[in-house]
Design a protein around this motif. Sequence first.
Motif, PDB file in Angstrom:
ATOM      1  N   ARG A 249       0.828  -1.212   0.000  1.00  0.00           N
ATOM      2  CA  ARG A 249       0.000   0.000   0.000  1.00  0.00           C
ATOM      3  C   ARG A 249       0.858   1.256   0.000  1.00  0.00           C
ATOM      4  N   ALA A 250       1.984   1.200   0.682  1.00  0.00           N
ATOM      5  CA  ALA A 250       2.900   2.343   0.644  1.00  0.00           C
ATOM      6  C   ALA A 250       3.426   2.562  -0.765  1.00  0.00           C
ATOM      7  N   GLN A 251       3.772   1.501  -1.452  1.00  0.00           N
ATOM      8  CA  GLN A 251       4.284   1.628  -2.817  1.00  0.00           C
ATOM      9  C   GLN A 251       3.206   2.141  -3.771  1.00  0.00           C
ATOM     10  N   LEU A 252       1.970   1.685  -3.587  1.00  0.00           N
ATOM     11  CA  LEU A 252       0.882   2.196  -4.424  1.00  0.00           C
ATOM     12  C   LEU A 252       0.676   3.691  -4.226  1.00  0.00           C
ATOM     13  N   ASP A 253       0.833   4.152  -2.985  1.00  0.00           N
ATOM     14  CA  ASP A 253       0.617   5.558  -2.661  1.00  0.00           C
ATOM     15  C   ASP A 253       1.862   6.410  -2.876  1.00  0.00           C
ATOM     16  N   GLY A 254       2.967   5.782  -3.278  1.00  0.00           N
ATOM     17  CA  GLY A 254       4.201   6.511  -3.480  1.00  0.00           C
ATOM     18  C   GLY A 254       4.823   7.015  -2.193  1.00  0.00           C
ATOM     19  N   GLU A 255       4.577   6.312  -1.101  1.00  0.00           N
ATOM     20  CA  GLU A 255       5.098   6.727   0.202  1.00  0.00           C
ATOM     21  C   GLU A 255       6.270   5.850   0.629  1.00  0.00           C
TER      22      GLU A 255
END
Length: 327
Positions: A249-255
């Motif tokens: 989810r972090a990678q999807l959000d660019g975080e």
Amino acid sequence: MASLIGETDSTRSASKGVRVVMPVHNASGYVVAALESVLRDLPDDGEVVVVDDGSSDGSGALVETLAMRDGRIVVLRNEQPTGVSRALNRGVLFGTCPEFVAVAEHDDLVLPGRFAAQAAALRADAGLGAVSGEGRYLGPTGRIAGRVSVGPRTDAEFHEMRDAGREILIPHPAIMYRRDAVIAAGLYDAEFDAAQDLEIVNRLVYAAGWRVRTITEPHVLYRIHDSSMSFSHISAQRMMTRYIVYRNRAQLDGEPFLPFAEWQRANQPDRRTRWRWYRKDTGALRYRQAGLAWLNRRPFAFAGNIVAASVLHPRWVLMKLRVARGR
């Protein structure tokens, strides 16, 4: 210190189309049948790289005997065990890896048509980084039952899972990668040895941008025996799964996201959560034990374990029954 049996030219595989990597550790009762099943289905331009990871039960000698008879086999030997991730990486990186690289377990049986179907699927779709196939369970008495099927079977299913940041897994004992995809993803991470299959597939998808798919054909017989009933890694696997979803989810959000060890220290479950996990994990284990009892034709043990599993983790049992019925 490692030894190489069967070939000495590290560039020998440049002309090959499919490489099968088989890590072996103390599997003398199963490895000959497993390797012979790979050889029967291997394409003419295929090769098998067996990594004997410090076996102490004679597995290495059995594999070396087969290698002397069949030039398609290369045996790499680790004098001491290094773990499944490092053994797999060594098999992938040996020499010049061909276009496609598959994994075969040291105790499972490859079914006819696996490698041809998987290579054809990868050749037909340049966006696929890996494919796998379904399977069935094989018991100690030779009885075959059940059905193993996990992961997206269509692009629509894949995108639905990926867009939600869900963990994505295709059956690892029957997986075939595109060489460029598995290398671009960074190979296996030994920190995740209890769940190395889940970790690398999700890194392949969320970090490297590849798609994956499970082909709806039986490609492997999963051998079920007492040593496969281990409870020791279930808790670690659950923590790793939670971390992988967090990372997805972090990678999807660019975080940015924490390394696993740091995240794990900050996310230790409380007592109530540990008890809930223990109940579910025990239920999952009892379901596995029920399956082994069924394969061994022990109806009373089957009934007792399936009742216990249904009480402890009913959602797991219902999900497994739907898979077994092809739903």
